[in-house]
Design a protein around this motif. Structure first.
Motif, PDB file in Angstrom:
ATOM      1  N   SER A  80       0.928  -1.319  -0.270  1.00  0.00           N
ATOM      2  CA  SER A  80       0.156   0.006   0.014  1.00  0.00           C
ATOM      3  C   SER A  80       0.981   1.155   0.059  1.00  0.00           C
ATOM      4  CB  SER A  80      -0.834   0.025   1.251  1.00  0.00           C
ATOM      5  OG  SER A  80      -0.241   0.143   2.340  1.00  0.00           O
ATOM      6  N   SER A  81       0.373   2.372  -0.460  1.00  0.00           N
ATOM      7  CA  SER A  81       1.052   3.536  -0.490  1.00  0.00           C
ATOM      8  C   SER A  81       0.073   4.629   0.068  1.00  0.00           C
ATOM      9  CB  SER A  81       1.323   3.873  -1.809  1.00  0.00           C
ATOM     10  OG  SER A  81       0.372   4.153  -2.818  1.00  0.00           O
ATOM     11  N   SER A  84      -2.855   5.516  -2.299  1.00  0.00           N
ATOM     12  CA  SER A  84      -3.760   4.544  -2.761  1.00  0.00           C
ATOM     13  C   SER A  84      -4.840   4.398  -1.522  1.00  0.00           C
ATOM     14  CB  SER A  84      -2.980   3.311  -3.156  1.00  0.00           C
ATOM     15  OG  SER A  84      -2.412   2.601  -2.029  1.00  0.00           O
ATOM     16  N   ARG A 157      -6.409   5.852  -7.065  1.00  0.00           N
ATOM     17  CA  ARG A 157      -5.437   4.696  -7.053  1.00  0.00           C
ATOM     18  C   ARG A 157      -6.000   3.630  -6.150  1.00  0.00           C
ATOM     19  NH1 ARG A 157      -0.334   7.684  -8.700  1.00  0.00           N
ATOM     20  NH2 ARG A 157       0.998   6.265  -7.636  1.00  0.00           N
ATOM     21  N   LEU A 159      -6.070  -0.432  -4.433  1.00  0.00           N
ATOM     22  CA  LEU A 159      -5.419  -1.825  -4.337  1.00  0.00           C
ATOM     23  C   LEU A 159      -6.467  -2.686  -3.924  1.00  0.00           C
ATOM     24  CD1 LEU A 159      -2.317  -2.661  -4.183  1.00  0.00           C
ATOM     25  CD2 LEU A 159      -2.439  -2.032  -1.802  1.00  0.00           C
ATOM     26  N   ARG A 175     -10.993  -6.005 -10.890  1.00  0.00           N
ATOM     27  CA  ARG A 175     -10.284  -4.995 -11.865  1.00  0.00           C
ATOM     28  C   ARG A 175     -11.335  -4.380 -12.853  1.00  0.00           C
ATOM     29  NH1 ARG A 175      -7.656  -4.576 -16.645  1.00  0.00           N
ATOM     30  NH2 ARG A 175      -6.035  -2.926 -16.738  1.00  0.00           N
ATOM     31  N   ARG A 184      -7.991   3.719 -10.860  1.00  0.00           N
ATOM     32  CA  ARG A 184      -6.921   2.814 -11.250  1.00  0.00           C
ATOM     33  C   ARG A 184      -6.096   1.756 -10.490  1.00  0.00           C
ATOM     34  NH1 ARG A 184      -1.922   7.436 -11.786  1.00  0.00           N
ATOM     35  NH2 ARG A 184      -0.913   5.715 -11.300  1.00  0.00           N
ATOM     36  N   GLU A 186      -3.953  -0.364  -9.223  1.00  0.00           N
ATOM     37  CA  GLU A 186      -2.217  -0.526  -8.876  1.00  0.00           C
ATOM     38  C   GLU A 186      -1.885  -1.936  -8.470  1.00  0.00           C
ATOM     39  OE1 GLU A 186      -1.182   2.724  -5.906  1.00  0.00           O
ATOM     40  OE2 GLU A 186      -0.595   3.551  -7.765  1.00  0.00           O
TER      41      GLU A 186
END
Ligand code: ZN
Length: 213
Positions: A80-81, A84, A157, A159, A175, A184, A186
């Protein structure tokens, strides 16, 4: 009240998850490709992991969930970021009724990764059959168009988070639904990856990291 406890992995007496099984449940991160989706997987499905996950999901052994959640958290933190959001693959209503809880959401909640899935990020728009026992094509047909993503995810973004990766059919449907609303994707994070015995249509392992690296 006396409730006899045995290890959820090997049935050793008087322990929720025994020390040997805890070792088998340590994270061993792998990168797996499911079509265009890059998936980070915490554990190789099989043996102890299959037993413990089965005990948690089908025999109400939620006491053993924490050990799995700890390993899951390692993968979630790596994947993870800050920019996102995460969405969980929803359980069927029948499964939620039968189990009384949502395993994937519970795994995230207890992972220690401090992540909260987007509420209603992905929803099932029709009933689907249990994927177990279905072949690659049957799984695809069973899930085709079954998920809808929230319009709030447009431009975000994302996940995708799920428990077990088998053929990747679920992640591909997730997806598709997310891309359809302009999200989007990721990548994805799964607790465990199971190799199909017949080797057909399986997701491909692209990178393996030793535990603790
Ligand atoms: Zn054990």
């Amino acid at each position: 009240m006396v409730s006899p406890v045995c290890c959820a992995g090997c049935e050793a007496a008087d322990v929720g998850v025994c020390p040997e099984c805890r070792v088998a449940l340590r994270p061993s991160l792998q990168r797996v490709r499911a079509g265009p989706v890059s998936v980070l997987v915490a554990l190789d499905y099989g043996g102890v992991i299959a037993h413990v996950l089965g005990a948690v999901k089908e025999r109400g052994r939620t006491d053993a969930l924490g050990v799995l959640a700890g390993s899951f958290g390692v993968a979630l933190e790596v994947a993870s970021s800050a920019s996102s959001v995460i969405v969980t693959v929803p359980s069927t209503r029948a499964a939620v009724r039968r189990r009384g809880f949502r395993p994937v959401e519970e795994l995230v909640r207890r992972s220690g990764a401090g992540l909260a899935p987007v509420r209603g990020g992905l929803v099932l728009v029709r009933d689907v059959a249990d994927q177990a026992g279905l072949g690659v094509e049957e799984r695809r047909a069973n899930l085709s168009g079954a998920l809808r993503a929230s319009a709030r995810l447009a431009g975000r973004r994302v996940l995708i988070v799920d428990d077990v990766l088998t053929t990747g059919a679920t992640l591909l449907e997730a997806r598709r639904a997310l891309v359809a609303v302009g999200a989007r994707v990721e990548g994805a994070v799964c607790l465990a990856y199971t190799r199909r015995r017949d080797g057909r249509g399986e997701a491909q392992v692209t990178q393996r990291r030793p535990a603790g690296s």
